[in-house]
Design an enzyme around this catalytic site. Structure first.
Site, PDB file in Angstrom:
ATOM      1  N   HIS A  31       0.845  -1.195   0.000  1.00  0.00           N
ATOM      2  CA  HIS A  31       0.000   0.000   0.000  1.00  0.00           C
ATOM      3  C   HIS A  31       0.875   1.237   0.000  1.00  0.00           C
ATOM      4  O   HIS A  31       2.041   1.202   0.425  1.00  0.00           O
ATOM      5  CB  HIS A  31      -0.948   0.013   1.207  1.00  0.00           C
ATOM      6  CG  HIS A  31      -0.254   0.276   2.511  1.00  0.00           C
ATOM      7  ND1 HIS A  31       0.013   1.541   2.985  1.00  0.00           N
ATOM      8  CD2 HIS A  31       0.247  -0.574   3.456  1.00  0.00           C
ATOM      9  CE1 HIS A  31       0.640   1.467   4.148  1.00  0.00           C
ATOM     10  NE2 HIS A  31       0.796   0.196   4.460  1.00  0.00           N
ATOM     11  N   CYS A  32       0.323   2.338  -0.506  1.00  0.00           N
ATOM     12  CA  CYS A  32       0.985   3.631  -0.398  1.00  0.00           C
ATOM     13  C   CYS A  32       0.172   4.473   0.570  1.00  0.00           C
ATOM     14  O   CYS A  32      -0.517   3.938   1.436  1.00  0.00           O
ATOM     15  CB  CYS A  32       1.112   4.292  -1.772  1.00  0.00           C
ATOM     16  SG  CYS A  32      -0.463   4.581  -2.613  1.00  0.00           S
ATOM     17  N   ALA A  33       0.196   5.786   0.447  1.00  0.00           N
ATOM     18  CA  ALA A  33      -0.493   6.632   1.415  1.00  0.00           C
ATOM     19  C   ALA A  33      -2.008   6.519   1.311  1.00  0.00           C
ATOM     20  O   ALA A  33      -2.712   6.702   2.303  1.00  0.00           O
ATOM     21  CB  ALA A  33      -0.072   8.093   1.221  1.00  0.00           C
TER      22      ALA A  33
END
Length: 652
Positions: A31-33
């Site tokens: 996942h990213c932000a």
């Protein structure tokens, strides 16, 4: 996390796994932000329309061989953790996920990407050589330069510099290839030196028959001692082999003798393969391609000319084009006219037109301007390597557009019976070689104008098609989910106290040009999927707090921070577009989760020059992801701003 929330997230994770094609179809999770990212064995097994309707999902799209599911800051961390646990798979770093995604590319995609990676590494050197070559060509044709000792000396030194870079280009390619495929780069330099050894006959002279070639016999096989000047495809192949051998021997040779024996074995085996297998295969390929192209131009009329000029620059990519010099020499001896020169010239200028076509579709991209403009200038002097390797091959569709433009120019060369009276220069300097018979100079200009315009138009139109396809895959899928989007369930969190009533002022968080979020190059942000927002195109490296707030989250990759303001508004500061791929490189964060900050406090330093050099958009986006009850956004007009200057009000 309380039991009710965990149960809700477990249900979300279960639905995503089922709709993504099941556990066996999921190769990687990260996942990213704001987004959950999955690498799938088969993207077609994923029901993206159904995933869009899953609880708390704000949008879905496929990009970069990843299924990306938008949840929003904070929420995505918990969902990713629970999903990874439910399928007994560790959550990956984004770098590992990208590697996993690359592995599922088909062989052609992997080959093109690898080729692009190799040449991006050495692009500054190629650009320098190209521009120096162009400058040398201009100076060399000026009489007053030859008559002035100082100017002649400067011109000679420039010519030496440019020729040296291109002369040792196979060495550069071998170095970059070995580095790209995991070997020690010095081993690539070693193999490049062997390829260009002075003990070998010069490849260009050998092709023209002006030098005697020594032939050895090893295991009954004839081995010609000819250098590999211009042998780009050979350098690529031997670079891959050397990297794999280096890795192999480093693992297998005992540590006590590894330092001496491993590089010895790598060099020895690679050298034998270079001269016995890889070199002959490359030269055989060159000979076959050249013979086929010349046969087409002599026997297929306009079609043969079009095919030759359409694919000639593909031959340049392999480095096999140096053999054309011998053919051009023979044509001049036999007929007094060289029809290949104008064909190669229109093929070159068409690739330049394609570069301009790509640039026309990315006028707001500073990185594109930095690369495309000097690349086009070098094309004007007959040097296409910067254009090919820096732009057209990298993005693929400009290469196609340039090939079509070259074919158009080839047809005009055939129709006007255009030819040259020499060889060695093309495009702008090449007009001096054009046969003046039958309005040759005018026809030369017409053919080149047609080629550059055709290359531009086809690349530009193909770019529209490619971008529209990307928009369908990303934007349309995302926007379809907007009506079904639901706010993330969050537990009440402590916030700084503020007076009730009135508007909360949001200040500029970096020096630069303040713009609306709809203008940034990210559809998730531009279409307000995560909420309304603003953006600043930075001209300074420091990021400041836009208001008094508490830090709720700092992304592991340092490119994003979420804040909770005094009035309870949730803000996401996202630095750059797709900069999550940098893994924190160029970012230095000065705050941590739970820390209170005041408006104007420096929360991050970013080396934007480095970010831009890596090819990423540097726009800093601020998303009002969770407005307090009754709050709305009022934006200030677009303008240049200083940190602390008001850019928005969050009022009632």
């Amino acid at each position: 996390m309380d039991a009710e929330k965990k149960q809700r997230y477990e249900k979300i994770a279960s639905e995503i796994v089922r709709l993504a094609g099941g556990r066996d179809n999921i190769l990687g999770v990260a996942h990213c932000a704001t987004r959950l990212r999955l690498v799938l064995e088969d993207n077609d097994k994923a029901d993206t329309a159904a995933i869009e309707r899953v609880d708390l999902v704000k949008g879905v799209f496929v990009a970069g061989d990843q299924l990306q599911i938008i949840f929003g800051a904070g929420l995505v961390n918990d969902v990713c953790q629970i999903l990874a646990e439910s399928i007994h798979m560790d959550s990956m770093s984004l770098g590992d996920l990208k590697t996993k995604a690359n592995k599922r590319m088909n062989p052609l995609q992997r080959a093109v990407k690898a080729l692009s990676d190799v040449f991006i590494e050495i692009m500054p050197g190629i650009l320098a050589a190209a521009l120096l070559t162009g400058l040398s060509s201009v100076l060399g044709n000026l009489e007053f330069v030859e008559n002035n000792d100082t100017l002649y000396g400067i011109s000679t030194l420039i010519n030496i510099a440019s020729g040296a870079i291109f002369g040792f280009l196979p060495l550069c390619v071998a170095y970059s290839t070995v580095k790209r495929f995991g070997g020690r780069p010095i081993m690539g330099i070693v193999m490049g030196c062997i390829m260009l050894s002075g003990s070998l006959a010069d490849a260009y002279a050998a092709a023209q028959g002006t030098v005697d070639v020594t032939v050895l016999h090893i295991f009954g096989l004839p081995v010609e001692l000819v250098g590999f000047q211009g042998g780009i495809i050979v350098a690529l192949l031997i670079g891959v082999v050397t990297a794999k051998l280096d890795i192999f021997f480093e693992k297998k040779v005992p540590e006590v003798i590894r330092l001496l024996v491993s590089p010895l074995l790598t060099t020895l085996v690679s050298s034998f393969l270079l001269f016995i297998i890889i070199g002959p295969v490359g030269r055989g390929l060159a000979s076959g391609i050249t013979a086929a192209l010349v046969w087409m131009t002599q026997n297929l009329g306009a079609l043969g000319y079009a095919v030759f000029s359409g694919v000639q620059q593909l031959i340049v990519i392999t480095g096999l084009h140096h053999v054309f010099g011998a053919i051009e020499s023979q044509l001049l001896v036999d007929t007094g006219r060289n029809f290949l020169n104008p064909l190669m010239s229109v093929a070159i200028i068409a690739q330049g037109g394609a570069v301009l076509g790509y640039l026309a579709g990315h006028l707001k991209d500073a990185r594109a301007k930095e690369l495309c403009i000097p690349s086009f200038i070098s094309v004007l002097f007959g040097i296409t390597e910067p254009a090919l390797f820096g732009v057209n091959l990298r993005y693929r569709y400009p290469l196609i557009g340039g090939c079509i433009g070259g074919a158009v120019g080839g047809v005009i060369v055939y129709m006007t019976n255009l030819a040259a009276l020499g060889f060695g220069t093309t495009v702008v300097p090449g007009i001096a070689l054009a046969d003046p018979a039958h309005n040759g100079y005018l026809n030369y200009v017409i053919a080149h104008v047609a080629a550059v315009v055709s290359g531009f138009l086809f690349a530009f139109l193909l770019g529209i098609v490619f971008r529209r396809k990307a928009a369908v895959e990303e934007g349309n899928a995302v926007s379809a989910a907007i009506p079904a989007a639901q706010p993330a369930a969050k537990e009440p969190e402590p916030v700084l106290q503020t007076e009730e009533g009135g508007a909360e002022e949001i200040a500029a968080f970096v020096k630069g040009d303040y713009i609306g979020i709809e203008k940034v190059n990210d559809l998730t942000f531009a279409q307000n999927i995560l909420g309304e927002g603003v953006a600043i195109l930075p001209s300074d490296n420091k990021i400041y707090a836009p208001a008094d707030a508490v830090v709720e989250m700092v992304a592991d990759t340092k490119h994003a921070v979420t804040l909770r303001t005094k009035a309870g508004n949730g803000i996401l500061l996202h630095v750059g577009i797709d900069t999550v791929q940098l893994g924190g490189k160029y970012f230095s964060v000065h705050v941590e989760t739970g820390q209170e900050v005041k408006k104007g406090d420096c929360i991050m330093d970013v080396d934007f020059a480095g970010v831009k050099k890596e090819g990423y958009d540097t726009a800093v986006c601020m998303i009002f992801a969770e407005l307090a009850d009754g709050r709305n956004v009022t934006r200030e007009p677009e303008k240049a701003v200083e940190p602390g200057e008001r850019i928005a009000l969050l009022g009632r």
